[in-house]
Design a protein around this motif. Sequence first.
Motif, mmCIF file in Angstrom:
data_model
loop_
_atom_site.group_PDB
_atom_site.id
_atom_site.type_symbol
_atom_site.label_atom_id
_atom_site.label_comp_id
_atom_site.label_asym_id
_atom_site.label_seq_id
_atom_site.Cartn_x
_atom_site.Cartn_y
_atom_site.Cartn_z
ATOM 1 N N GLY A 54 0.821 -1.196 0.000
ATOM 2 C CA GLY A 54 0.000 0.000 0.000
ATOM 3 C C GLY A 54 0.856 1.248 0.000
ATOM 4 O O GLY A 54 1.943 1.271 -0.582
ATOM 5 N N LYS A 55 0.381 2.288 0.663
ATOM 6 C CA LYS A 55 1.097 3.559 0.704
ATOM 7 C C LYS A 55 2.249 3.473 1.700
ATOM 8 O O LYS A 55 2.049 3.199 2.886
ATOM 9 C CB LYS A 55 0.147 4.697 1.090
ATOM 10 C CG LYS A 55 -0.958 4.950 0.071
ATOM 11 C CD LYS A 55 -1.591 6.317 0.232
ATOM 12 C CE LYS A 55 -0.666 7.386 -0.315
ATOM 13 N NZ LYS A 55 -1.357 8.701 -0.397
ATOM 14 N N TYR A 56 3.449 3.744 1.200
ATOM 15 C CA TYR A 56 4.643 3.544 2.019
ATOM 16 C C TYR A 56 4.624 4.392 3.286
ATOM 17 O O TYR A 56 4.933 3.905 4.377
ATOM 18 C CB TYR A 56 5.899 3.858 1.210
ATOM 19 C CG TYR A 56 7.167 3.738 2.023
ATOM 20 C CD1 TYR A 56 7.730 2.488 2.275
ATOM 21 C CD2 TYR A 56 7.779 4.857 2.575
ATOM 22 C CE1 TYR A 56 8.876 2.363 3.042
ATOM 23 C CE2 TYR A 56 8.921 4.748 3.343
ATOM 24 C CZ TYR A 56 9.464 3.499 3.575
ATOM 25 O OH TYR A 56 10.589 3.382 4.343
ATOM 26 N N ASN A 57 4.281 5.677 3.169
ATOM 27 C CA ASN A 57 4.337 6.535 4.359
ATOM 28 C C ASN A 57 3.369 6.077 5.436
ATOM 29 O O ASN A 57 3.638 6.215 6.637
ATOM 30 C CB ASN A 57 4.064 7.994 3.974
ATOM 31 C CG ASN A 57 2.665 8.205 3.431
ATOM 32 O OD1 ASN A 57 2.193 7.424 2.611
ATOM 33 N ND2 ASN A 57 1.995 9.254 3.879
ATOM 34 N N GLU A 58 2.245 5.481 5.040
ATOM 35 C CA GLU A 58 1.260 5.018 6.017
ATOM 36 C C GLU A 58 1.724 3.748 6.716
ATOM 37 O O GLU A 58 1.662 3.651 7.949
ATOM 38 C CB GLU A 58 -0.086 4.808 5.326
ATOM 39 C CG GLU A 58 -0.705 6.120 4.843
ATOM 40 C CD GLU A 58 -2.018 5.939 4.113
ATOM 41 O OE1 GLU A 58 -2.693 6.958 3.878
ATOM 42 O OE2 GLU A 58 -2.374 4.790 3.761
ATOM 43 N N PHE A 59 2.213 2.768 5.960
ATOM 44 C CA PHE A 59 2.636 1.551 6.668
ATOM 45 C C PHE A 59 3.970 1.736 7.378
ATOM 46 O O PHE A 59 4.263 1.035 8.350
ATOM 47 C CB PHE A 59 2.585 0.295 5.778
ATOM 48 C CG PHE A 59 3.578 0.189 4.653
ATOM 49 C CD1 PHE A 59 4.929 0.046 4.879
ATOM 50 C CD2 PHE A 59 3.136 0.150 3.336
ATOM 51 C CE1 PHE A 59 5.833 -0.107 3.843
ATOM 52 C CE2 PHE A 59 4.023 -0.002 2.283
ATOM 53 C CZ PHE A 59 5.376 -0.129 2.532
ATOM 54 N N GLU A 60 4.774 2.706 6.961
ATOM 55 C CA GLU A 60 6.009 2.981 7.697
ATOM 56 C C GLU A 60 5.684 3.583 9.068
ATOM 57 O O GLU A 60 6.340 3.253 10.072
ATOM 58 C CB GLU A 60 6.896 3.917 6.888
ATOM 59 C CG GLU A 60 8.201 4.320 7.567
ATOM 60 C CD GLU A 60 9.168 3.175 7.780
ATOM 61 O OE1 GLU A 60 10.200 3.386 8.427
ATOM 62 O OE2 GLU A 60 8.898 2.051 7.300
ATOM 63 N N ASN A 61 4.673 4.437 9.139
ATOM 64 C CA ASN A 61 4.240 4.964 10.432
ATOM 65 C C ASN A 61 3.756 3.840 11.347
ATOM 66 O O ASN A 61 4.034 3.837 12.555
ATOM 67 C CB ASN A 61 3.114 5.986 10.243
ATOM 68 C CG ASN A 61 3.612 7.317 9.716
ATOM 69 O OD1 ASN A 61 4.780 7.654 9.875
ATOM 70 N ND2 ASN A 61 2.731 8.066 9.078
ATOM 71 N N LEU A 62 3.036 2.887 10.783
ATOM 72 C CA LEU A 62 2.569 1.750 11.567
ATOM 73 C C LEU A 62 3.740 0.880 12.031
ATOM 74 O O LEU A 62 3.749 0.383 13.165
ATOM 75 C CB LEU A 62 1.584 0.917 10.747
ATOM 76 C CG LEU A 62 0.237 1.588 10.437
ATOM 77 C CD1 LEU A 62 -0.536 0.780 9.403
ATOM 78 C CD2 LEU A 62 -0.581 1.743 11.712
ATOM 79 N N ARG A 63 4.722 0.684 11.159
ATOM 80 C CA ARG A 63 5.900 -0.113 11.554
ATOM 81 C C ARG A 63 6.622 0.529 12.728
ATOM 82 O O ARG A 63 6.972 -0.146 13.702
ATOM 83 C CB ARG A 63 6.861 -0.255 10.372
ATOM 84 C CG ARG A 63 8.083 -1.124 10.675
ATOM 85 C CD ARG A 63 9.151 -0.971 9.619
ATOM 86 N NE ARG A 63 9.785 0.332 9.661
ATOM 87 C CZ ARG A 63 10.782 0.656 10.507
ATOM 88 N NH1 ARG A 63 11.231 -0.222 11.388
ATOM 89 N NH2 ARG A 63 11.311 1.859 10.468
ATOM 90 N N ILE A 64 6.852 1.835 12.646
ATOM 91 C CA ILE A 64 7.552 2.540 13.722
ATOM 92 C C ILE A 64 6.762 2.441 15.026
ATOM 93 O O ILE A 64 7.321 2.207 16.098
ATOM 94 C CB ILE A 64 7.789 4.006 13.325
ATOM 95 C CG1 ILE A 64 8.782 4.077 12.158
ATOM 96 C CG2 ILE A 64 8.314 4.819 14.510
ATOM 97 C CD1 ILE A 64 8.907 5.457 11.545
ATOM 98 N N GLY A 65 5.444 2.604 14.930
ATOM 99 C CA GLY A 65 4.611 2.456 16.120
ATOM 100 C C GLY A 65 4.703 1.060 16.710
ATOM 101 O O GLY A 65 4.720 0.896 17.942
#
Length: 239
Positions: A54-65
């Motif tokens: 999906g959208k990289y910036n969105e799943f990257e935020n989830l990964r960091i969380g």
Amino acid sequence: MADRAEYARKGIARGRSVVVLQYADGIVFVAENPSRALHKVSEIYDRIAFAAVGKYNEFENLRIGGVRYADLRGYTYDREDVTARGLANVYAQTLGTIFSSAAEKPYEVELIVAEVGEGPEDDQIYRLPHDGSIVDEHGSVAVGGNADQISSYLDQHHRDGLTLAEALKLAVDSLSRDNNGGERSLTAEQLEVAVLDRTRPQKRKFKRVLGRQLSRLLEPEEGAAGSETESSGTEESDG
């Protein structure tokens, strides 16, 4: 809500697929991803890894969380208290809240959270669609643009006890199939591959399969050499 779901599904469908398979010594993640800098597969904690489309910036935020949640829980309680099930529940709450909120658009992401156990029967794989539901998967799972066709192929060909080379070949074969029923050729440079290897003596079971090591595993004549992932040519995730 139906419009929001359709919006999220269309965004996810535009992404290249990710396949996750159980094999004899752990769990392998294979993504079609030519980028060497933007990862679709990452380590979360000792035995837990994360994959997304999906959208990289969105799943990257989830990964960091997820990394922050795991580190805090492991530090506050015990490292054994950090589980894929707990992490999946946190992601489900986050995605569900965003999906049902009228104040912001739904996330265009689909996640996989996996934990390698002491044996194949202890492995855990969870798929989390855009709406925050949790699907407990076994054996194999695919997410992304061509997920239905890939999943059907995996269901027909996946079996217990695969070597790493066999699992990797199966994953690549499934990703090579296009919507029209034809096949494409995927090279090592177009793939991102990582494993959760239960045989590693370290606490951290995650490692990436890169370069010549990946090329050797993809070569038919070297296909039986699944144990070669213990050799050089791998690299630890930054977590």
